[in-house]
Scaffold this motif. Structure first.
Motif, PDB file in Angstrom:
ATOM      1  N   UNK A   2      14.478  16.488 -41.765  1.00 28.07           N
ATOM      2  CA  UNK A   2      14.811  16.553 -43.194  1.00 28.07           C
ATOM      3  C   UNK A   2      14.059  17.676 -43.903  1.00 28.07           C
ATOM      4  N   UNK A   3      12.866  18.047 -43.399  1.00 24.98           N
ATOM      5  CA  UNK A   3      12.144  19.189 -43.971  1.00 24.98           C
ATOM      6  C   UNK A   3      12.899  20.495 -43.688  1.00 24.98           C
ATOM      7  N   UNK A   4      13.420  20.606 -42.467  1.00 23.98           N
ATOM      8  CA  UNK A   4      14.169  21.815 -42.112  1.00 23.98           C
ATOM      9  C   UNK A   4      15.464  21.903 -42.919  1.00 23.98           C
ATOM     10  N   UNK A   5      16.156  20.785 -43.083  1.00 31.84           N
ATOM     11  CA  UNK A   5      17.387  20.788 -43.880  1.00 31.84           C
ATOM     12  C   UNK A   5      17.070  21.218 -45.309  1.00 31.84           C
ATOM     13  N   UNK A   6      16.000  20.694 -45.867  1.00 31.41           N
ATOM     14  CA  UNK A   6      15.621  21.065 -47.234  1.00 31.41           C
ATOM     15  C   UNK A   6      15.322  22.557 -47.315  1.00 31.41           C
ATOM     16  N   UNK A   7      14.616  23.093 -46.312  1.00 29.95           N
ATOM     17  CA  UNK A   7      14.301  24.522 -46.319  1.00 29.95           C
ATOM     18  C   UNK A   7      15.578  25.353 -46.269  1.00 29.95           C
ATOM     19  N   UNK A   8      16.509  24.972 -45.413  1.00 29.19           N
ATOM     20  CA  UNK A   8      17.767  25.725 -45.299  1.00 29.19           C
ATOM     21  C   UNK A   8      18.571  25.638 -46.590  1.00 29.19           C
ATOM     22  N   UNK A   9      18.690  24.444 -47.136  1.00 27.51           N
ATOM     23  CA  UNK A   9      19.526  24.277 -48.316  1.00 27.51           C
ATOM     24  C   UNK A   9      18.910  24.865 -49.574  1.00 27.51           C
ATOM     25  N   UNK A  10      17.610  25.083 -49.535  1.00 29.43           N
ATOM     26  CA  UNK A  10      16.952  25.700 -50.686  1.00 29.43           C
ATOM     27  C   UNK A  10      16.879  27.212 -50.586  1.00 29.43           C
ATOM     28  N   UNK A  11      17.529  27.781 -49.576  1.00 32.47           N
ATOM     29  CA  UNK A  11      17.587  29.244 -49.493  1.00 32.47           C
ATOM     30  C   UNK A  11      16.916  29.804 -48.272  1.00 32.47           C
ATOM     31  N   UNK A  12      17.469  29.516 -47.097  1.00 33.00           N
ATOM     32  CA  UNK A  12      16.867  29.968 -45.844  1.00 33.00           C
ATOM     33  C   UNK A  12      16.726  31.484 -45.783  1.00 33.00           C
ATOM     34  N   UNK A  49       5.789  17.925 -25.980  1.00 30.40           N
ATOM     35  CA  UNK A  49       5.323  16.837 -26.826  1.00 30.40           C
ATOM     36  C   UNK A  49       5.707  16.959 -28.291  1.00 30.40           C
ATOM     37  N   UNK A  50       6.337  18.055 -28.657  1.00 29.29           N
ATOM     38  CA  UNK A  50       6.758  18.250 -30.035  1.00 29.29           C
ATOM     39  C   UNK A  50       8.265  18.339 -30.144  1.00 29.29           C
ATOM     40  N   UNK A  51       8.717  18.786 -31.299  1.00 29.73           N
ATOM     41  CA  UNK A  51      10.144  18.940 -31.578  1.00 29.73           C
ATOM     42  C   UNK A  51      10.363  20.275 -32.277  1.00 29.73           C
ATOM     43  N   UNK A  52      11.605  20.710 -32.278  1.00 29.06           N
ATOM     44  CA  UNK A  52      11.960  21.916 -33.026  1.00 29.06           C
ATOM     45  C   UNK A  52      13.452  21.923 -33.319  1.00 29.06           C
ATOM     46  N   UNK A  53      13.812  22.774 -34.252  1.00 32.05           N
ATOM     47  CA  UNK A  53      15.209  22.889 -34.618  1.00 32.05           C
ATOM     48  C   UNK A  53      15.990  23.735 -33.637  1.00 32.05           C
ATOM     49  N   UNK A  54      17.270  23.441 -33.585  1.00 28.13           N
ATOM     50  CA  UNK A  54      18.198  24.222 -32.775  1.00 28.13           C
ATOM     51  C   UNK A  54      19.462  24.382 -33.606  1.00 28.13           C
ATOM     52  N   UNK A  57       2.989  20.469 -46.369  1.00 27.56           N
ATOM     53  CA  UNK A  57       3.913  19.495 -46.955  1.00 27.56           C
ATOM     54  C   UNK A  57       4.414  18.515 -45.898  1.00 27.56           C
ATOM     55  N   UNK A  58       4.588  18.964 -44.666  1.00 28.75           N
ATOM     56  CA  UNK A  58       5.067  18.074 -43.625  1.00 28.75           C
ATOM     57  C   UNK A  58       3.994  17.087 -43.192  1.00 28.75           C
ATOM     58  N   UNK A  59       2.743  17.499 -43.220  1.00 30.02           N
ATOM     59  CA  UNK A  59       1.678  16.603 -42.759  1.00 30.02           C
ATOM     60  C   UNK A  59       1.348  15.531 -43.792  1.00 30.02           C
TER      61      UNK A  59
END
Length: 198
Positions: free
Chosen positions: A40-50, A144-149, A194-196
């Motif tokens: 949801x943080x990545x979606x917010x970043x994209x929708x707010x002007x990637x 052990x982590x995640x990332x967007x694709x 902000x994510x932490x």
């Protein structure tokens, strides 16, 4: 980093049942390392002007040319978009996805959100050249982590749309995606706090 098509097609994304008649154009790993609940943080970043933080003059020039050509040739007129030239893919959503959150609608890019789940988000756009879907998946990174694709799925508008997509491909690979992803990574890192705390 560009990925093989199987990086998208092998995963059980819900978009497969929605956009089965679209062509998979690109799959990219995004520079957005995070935790299992960070989509949801990545979606917010994209929708707010990637693309707002992209400093590349080549990137900016390519988009300026594209929007100017679109205005001159009528590619982006109101009657050419979703709900006019093509039906929205929301009409294809099964009930559970129709009832799911849509995610934020982009404010600075010409996409409309379709749905958002814990591990995927999809948005669509259409104009006189193409009907396209931007699909953002959230996947384990193997460490052990995640990332967007990001996957881009397209349905060109006839022969003209197919020629258009072929013509812009080298520009996307050389001038658009590298600059966009560098800016995306910088913004992602700058917003780590902000994510932490969220």
């Amino acid at each position: 980093m560009r990925l093989p098509s199987t990086a998208h097609t092998s995963r059980p994304w819900r978009i497969h049942e929605i956009a089965h008649d679209f062509h998979l154009e690109d799959v990219w790993a995004l520079p957005t390392p995070g935790g299992p609940d960070d989509l949801h943080h990545l979606v917010r970043q994209i929708t707010n002007g990637a693309g707002d933080g992209v400093s590349s003059p080549v990137y900016r020039a390519l988009f300026a040319i594209r929007w100017k050509l679109g205005a001159l040739l009528g590619w982006d007129k109101a009657g050419s978009g979703v709900g006019a030239r093509v039906r929205t893919l929301r009409d294809r959503l099964p009930a559970d996805l129709r009832e799911a959150p849509r995610g934020d609608d982009p404010r600075s890019v010409p996409f409309t959100s379709l749905y958002q789940l814990h591990d995927e988000w999809a948005a669509e756009l259409a104009n006189r050249t193409v009907h396209a879907v931007m699909h953002i998946g959230w996947v384990p990174d193997g460490a052990g982590g995640y990332r967007g694709r990001m996957a881009v799925l397209v349905k060109p508008n006839g022969a003209f749309g197919a020629v258009y997509m072929a013509c812009i491909k080298p520009f996307r690979y050389v001038g658009v995606y590298p600059a966009l992803f560098r800016a995306m990574g910088r913004t992602w890192q700058a917003n780590a706090h902000e994510r932490t705390v969220a």
